[in-house]
Structures are given as structure tokens and as C-alpha cells.
Design a protein around this motif. Structure first.
Motif, PDB file in Angstrom:
ATOM      1  N   ASP A 121      -6.254   2.830  -8.033  1.00  0.00           N
ATOM      2  CA  ASP A 121      -5.923   1.770  -7.077  1.00  0.00           C
ATOM      3  C   ASP A 121      -6.358   2.182  -5.676  1.00  0.00           C
ATOM      4  O   ASP A 121      -6.097   3.309  -5.247  1.00  0.00           O
ATOM      5  CB  ASP A 121      -4.412   1.510  -7.037  1.00  0.00           C
ATOM      6  N   PHE A 122      -6.996   1.261  -4.986  1.00  0.00           N
ATOM      7  CA  PHE A 122      -7.270   1.414  -3.554  1.00  0.00           C
ATOM      8  C   PHE A 122      -6.519   0.309  -2.827  1.00  0.00           C
ATOM      9  O   PHE A 122      -6.681  -0.873  -3.156  1.00  0.00           O
ATOM     10  CB  PHE A 122      -8.763   1.270  -3.244  1.00  0.00           C
ATOM     11  N   THR A 123      -5.705   0.666  -1.859  1.00  0.00           N
ATOM     12  CA  THR A 123      -5.025  -0.343  -1.047  1.00  0.00           C
ATOM     13  C   THR A 123      -5.432  -0.168   0.408  1.00  0.00           C
ATOM     14  O   THR A 123      -5.637   0.958   0.883  1.00  0.00           O
ATOM     15  CB  THR A 123      -3.495  -0.239  -1.175  1.00  0.00           C
ATOM     16  N   PHE A 124      -5.549  -1.298   1.097  1.00  0.00           N
ATOM     17  CA  PHE A 124      -6.018  -1.321   2.482  1.00  0.00           C
ATOM     18  C   PHE A 124      -5.003  -2.095   3.324  1.00  0.00           C
ATOM     19  O   PHE A 124      -4.757  -3.274   3.068  1.00  0.00           O
ATOM     20  CB  PHE A 124      -7.393  -1.989   2.567  1.00  0.00           C
ATOM     21  N   LYS A 125      -4.411  -1.425   4.313  1.00  0.00           N
ATOM     22  CA  LYS A 125      -3.398  -2.056   5.151  1.00  0.00           C
ATOM     23  C   LYS A 125      -3.782  -1.911   6.621  1.00  0.00           C
ATOM     24  O   LYS A 125      -4.183  -0.822   7.047  1.00  0.00           O
ATOM     25  CB  LYS A 125      -2.028  -1.417   4.909  1.00  0.00           C
ATOM     26  N   PRO A 126      -3.650  -2.998   7.403  1.00  0.00           N
ATOM     27  CA  PRO A 126      -3.938  -2.902   8.835  1.00  0.00           C
ATOM     28  C   PRO A 126      -3.068  -1.839   9.487  1.00  0.00           C
ATOM     29  O   PRO A 126      -1.884  -1.722   9.190  1.00  0.00           O
ATOM     30  CB  PRO A 126      -3.601  -4.302   9.363  1.00  0.00           C
ATOM     31  N   ASP A 127      -3.678  -1.053  10.357  1.00  0.00           N
ATOM     32  CA  ASP A 127      -2.964  -0.008  11.083  1.00  0.00           C
ATOM     33  C   ASP A 127      -3.486  -0.001  12.514  1.00  0.00           C
ATOM     34  O   ASP A 127      -4.471   0.670  12.819  1.00  0.00           O
ATOM     35  CB  ASP A 127      -3.185   1.346  10.418  1.00  0.00           C
ATOM     36  N   GLY A 128      -2.845  -0.792  13.384  1.00  0.00           N
ATOM     37  CA  GLY A 128      -3.369  -0.951  14.734  1.00  0.00           C
ATOM     38  C   GLY A 128      -4.719  -1.641  14.689  1.00  0.00           C
ATOM     39  O   GLY A 128      -4.873  -2.691  14.070  1.00  0.00           O
ATOM     40  N   THR A 129      -5.716  -0.999  15.279  1.00  0.00           N
ATOM     41  CA  THR A 129      -7.076  -1.540  15.245  1.00  0.00           C
ATOM     42  C   THR A 129      -7.856  -1.032  14.038  1.00  0.00           C
ATOM     43  O   THR A 129      -9.041  -1.360  13.884  1.00  0.00           O
ATOM     44  CB  THR A 129      -7.841  -1.158  16.528  1.00  0.00           C
ATOM     45  N   GLY A 130      -7.214  -0.223  13.202  1.00  0.00           N
ATOM     46  CA  GLY A 130      -7.895   0.339  12.052  1.00  0.00           C
ATOM     47  C   GLY A 130      -7.255  -0.039  10.736  1.00  0.00           C
ATOM     48  O   GLY A 130      -6.573  -1.057  10.628  1.00  0.00           O
ATOM     49  N   THR A 131      -7.465   0.815   9.737  1.00  0.00           N
ATOM     50  CA  THR A 131      -6.995   0.547   8.379  1.00  0.00           C
ATOM     51  C   THR A 131      -6.422   1.809   7.758  1.00  0.00           C
ATOM     52  O   THR A 131      -7.021   2.886   7.849  1.00  0.00           O
ATOM     53  CB  THR A 131      -8.161   0.051   7.499  1.00  0.00           C
ATOM     54  N   LYS A 132      -5.269   1.672   7.112  1.00  0.00           N
ATOM     55  CA  LYS A 132      -4.718   2.756   6.313  1.00  0.00           C
ATOM     56  C   LYS A 132      -5.185   2.560   4.878  1.00  0.00           C
ATOM     57  O   LYS A 132      -4.996   1.490   4.295  1.00  0.00           O
ATOM     58  CB  LYS A 132      -3.191   2.738   6.369  1.00  0.00           C
ATOM     59  N   VAL A 133      -5.798   3.591   4.312  1.00  0.00           N
ATOM     60  CA  VAL A 133      -6.344   3.519   2.947  1.00  0.00           C
ATOM     61  C   VAL A 133      -5.565   4.468   2.046  1.00  0.00           C
ATOM     62  O   VAL A 133      -5.412   5.655   2.352  1.00  0.00           O
ATOM     63  CB  VAL A 133      -7.834   3.901   2.921  1.00  0.00           C
TER      64      VAL A 133
END
Length: 206
Positions: A121-133
Motif C-alpha cells: 500500500d502507498f498512501t499520500f496525505k497533504p502535509d503543509g505544502t508537501g506530501t506525507k508518503v
């Protein structure tokens, strides 16, 4: 004396086999990173299996590895079959679920050197101006796998590859995000003013 040694070894083997048998029958490896790029940019590098060559930690272990793509161009149904040397073996990868730009789920089947079926599984969550993977792999452990996990550890075996892959993904995604921002900036820039036409009867500038 020899008889005692043999009995002691047999007892140790029985004890060790009992310890291995009682260990968990599944494994889980997880690594997380933050990437300074929007979720859709990072998601695209995973959702399109053709892009894995840019960041996968296993993509270049065998320069002669043969890769065959199939199914959908990207997203659910896309497939990737590889066959190579002892470092990469042989296997199949299939995207079974895709939720842009939040999630990619994959079925990972190893054929060689050891047959095994895992899920990633790969999950992508907004983190400020970036992304937490988050990158997670789970799968079953047979008796041999349990023994390997006891003495070597699946996390120690696979974790460093995940870390290397995420570092490469970060580099590629941030390059893509920068290019997109530059293209957007260029398209938004006002056109340069055209030179004023000379007045009727005026003598052209020399």
C-alpha cells in the motif's frame, strides 16, 4: 560422549523449531517520508508503473532485466512482469486499487527465487505544502520465512530498500513539481509589449 552431544543437538533443534513455529505467520514492513511536492505529483510516480524505473530501489539492480507492461496504461489493472538475475528474480506486480491522489494498492507476487504473495500500500496525505508518503508491505510467513525473520528480520531485509526508494521518489517528485511550477509561471507571465508602430509620415528610426 558423542551420544550426549547428538542428544543435546537434537534437543536444541526441537526447541528452535518450536520457537520458530510459534512466531507470527505474517510480516509488516513500513517506512514513511515527507516530499516537498503536491500529492498528485507524487501519486503519479506510483500509479504509473512505467514511472517506477525512475525511483524503484530494484529497477537497476540488473541492467539486463526484462520488463513487460500490461493491462491498463496506469491505475487499477496495470501490470508489470519482470525477470532478471539472482538479485531481482522473477515476479508480477499488479495495481488492484487506485484512488487519485490518495492511495495505490498493489498485489506483488514473487516467482523466483522464492514463491511468495505480498500486498503493498502507498498512501499520500497533504502535509503543509508537501506530501506525507507511507509505504507498507505485508505478507505471509511459512516455516522457512519465520526462521528467516527470527534470525535476519524482514524489516532489516526490506526496510533499507524502502528508504532508498522513498529517497529517490522524493528527488524525482520534487523535480517534477519544480518543472510544473516553472511551466505555470511561464504561462501566467504577461506577453512582452510589441514595439509601437511609427506615426504616419514619420521617418523610420536608423
Amino acid at each position: 560422549m558423542l551420544r550426549k552431544v547428538i542428544i543435546s543437538l537434537a534437543a536444541l533443534i526441537v526447541i528452535l523449531a518450536g520457537i520458530i513455529a510459534t512466531r507470527a505467520s505474517t510480516f509488516r514492513v513500513e517506512r514513511t517520508t515527507r516530499i516537498d511536492a503536491p500529492p498528485d505529483v507524487v501519486f503519479a510516480l506510483v500509479n504509473d508503473l512505467h514511472a517506477w524505473d525512475r525511483w524503484s530501489p530494484w529497477a537497476h539492480l540488473d541492467p539486463s532485466m526484462k520488463v513487460t507492461y500490461g493491462g491498463a496504461p496506469a491505475g487499477t489493472g496495470a501490470t508489470y512482469h519482470w525477470i532478471g538475475n539472482d538479485k531481482v528474480g522473477e515476479g508480477d506486480l499488479r495495481i488492484t486499487e487506485s484512488k487519485p491522489p490518495q492511495l495505490v494498492v498493489l498485489r506483488l507476487e514473487f516467482v523466483k527465487p522464492m514463491a511468495n504473495l505480498n500486498h503493498t500500500d502507498f498512501t499520500f496525505k497533504p502535509d503543509g505544502t508537501g506530501t506525507k508518503v507511507d509505504w507498507v508491505m505485508t505478507g505471509p510467513l511459512d516455516f522457512m520465512g519465520k526462521g528467516m525473520d527470527l534470525f535476519v528480520g524482514m524489516d532489516r531485509m526490506i526496510g533499507p530498500d524502502f528508504e532508498k526508494g522513498l529517497a529517490s521518489m522524493r528527488r524525482e517528485a520534487e523535480v517534477d513539481a519544480k518543472k510544473r511550477a516553472e511551466a505555470a509561471s511561464a504561462s501566467a507571465a504577461p506577453p512582452s509589449a510589441a514595439p509601437a508602430a511609427p506615426a504616419p509620415g514619420a521617418e523610420p528610426a536608423k
